[in-house]
Design an enzyme around this catalytic site. Structure first.
Site, mmCIF file in Angstrom:
data_model
loop_
_atom_site.group_PDB
_atom_site.id
_atom_site.type_symbol
_atom_site.label_atom_id
_atom_site.label_comp_id
_atom_site.label_asym_id
_atom_site.label_seq_id
_atom_site.Cartn_x
_atom_site.Cartn_y
_atom_site.Cartn_z
ATOM 1 N N CYS A 11 0.859 -1.185 0.000
ATOM 2 C CA CYS A 11 0.000 0.000 0.000
ATOM 3 C C CYS A 11 0.893 1.232 0.000
ATOM 4 C CB CYS A 11 -1.001 -0.029 1.149
ATOM 5 S SG CYS A 11 -0.289 0.009 2.805
ATOM 6 N N ASN A 14 2.095 1.496 4.471
ATOM 7 C CA ASN A 14 2.370 0.229 5.177
ATOM 8 C C ASN A 14 2.018 0.307 6.664
ATOM 9 O OD1 ASN A 14 5.227 -1.991 5.788
ATOM 10 N ND2 ASN A 14 3.138 -2.547 5.281
ATOM 11 N N CYS A 16 -1.672 0.751 7.348
ATOM 12 C CA CYS A 16 -3.105 0.422 7.425
ATOM 13 C C CYS A 16 -3.461 -0.797 6.572
ATOM 14 C CB CYS A 16 -3.963 1.627 6.997
ATOM 15 S SG CYS A 16 -3.987 2.963 8.211
ATOM 16 N N ARG A 17 -3.562 -0.607 5.260
ATOM 17 C CA ARG A 17 -4.141 -1.649 4.415
ATOM 18 C C ARG A 17 -3.253 -2.865 4.228
ATOM 19 N NH1 ARG A 17 -5.014 2.119 -0.546
ATOM 20 N NH2 ARG A 17 -3.111 2.942 0.416
ATOM 21 N N SER A 18 -1.988 -2.660 3.861
ATOM 22 C CA SER A 18 -1.162 -3.847 3.564
ATOM 23 C C SER A 18 -0.797 -4.657 4.804
ATOM 24 C CB SER A 18 0.066 -3.503 2.710
ATOM 25 O OG SER A 18 0.959 -2.644 3.366
ATOM 26 N N ASP A 122 -8.453 3.745 1.279
ATOM 27 C CA ASP A 122 -7.490 3.923 2.365
ATOM 28 C C ASP A 122 -8.186 4.430 3.631
ATOM 29 O OD1 ASP A 122 -5.394 4.446 4.031
ATOM 30 O OD2 ASP A 122 -4.160 5.353 2.460
#
Ligand code: 4NP
Length: 148
Positions: A11, A14, A16-18, A122
């Protein structure tokens, strides 16, 4: 690709999402070799964002040991599959593809086509951490199905 590919989730930050994708997929299949990183370097060395950790922990995903790092072109050789959270991440990763590198780079949402999403929005900006986790869980299930 062999039956247990090394998979990298990417993401922007690095935090939150990934890392959430890494934690969710690891919980579903602890035997896989997984990592995550960000195309940006602002949060290198940090643990996942507090609200993301809390939303994930509420579902049983402990992200607290993860630490942010930045994507590097060497990741093309280190992983068999690179999965990006949005189209900008994918563009930024592809721009660093070394000559001759064959590693596929795809959108994570490709694994949940039934949802019609073209990115994981995001939550650092939308604040919808549960919505992001819902989407990540669906993509994770589709990913694991594709590997089996
Ligand atoms: P992520 O969210 O890409 O899902 O980790 C972000 C977190 C922080 C920033 C950008 C994206 N930031 O610019 O600080």
């Amino acid at each position: 690709m062999d039956t247990s590919p090394r998979i990298l989730f990417v993401c922007l930050g690095n935090i939150c999402r990934s890392p959430a994708a890494e934690g969710v997929v690891r919980a579903m299949d602890p035997t896989l070799t997984l990592d995550s990183c960000g195309t940006g370097g602002w949060h290198v060395g940090e643990a996942p964002y507090g609200p993301m950790q809390q939303a994930a922990m509420a579902r049983g995903y402990d992200l607290s040991d993860l630490r942010a790092r930045q994507f590097t072109p060497k990741d093309f050789a280190r992983f068999d599959l690179i999965l990006c959270m949005d189209g900008q991440n994918l563009e930024d990763v592809e721009a660093q593809r070394p000559n001759g590198a064959k590693t596929p780079v795809r959108l994570f949402t490709d694994y949940a086509p039934q949802l019609g999403a073209d990115k994981v929005p995001d939550p650092y900006y939308t604040r919808d951490f549960d919505g992001a986790l819902d989407l990540i869980e669906s993509c994770a299930k589709g990913l694991l199905k594709s590997l089996n």
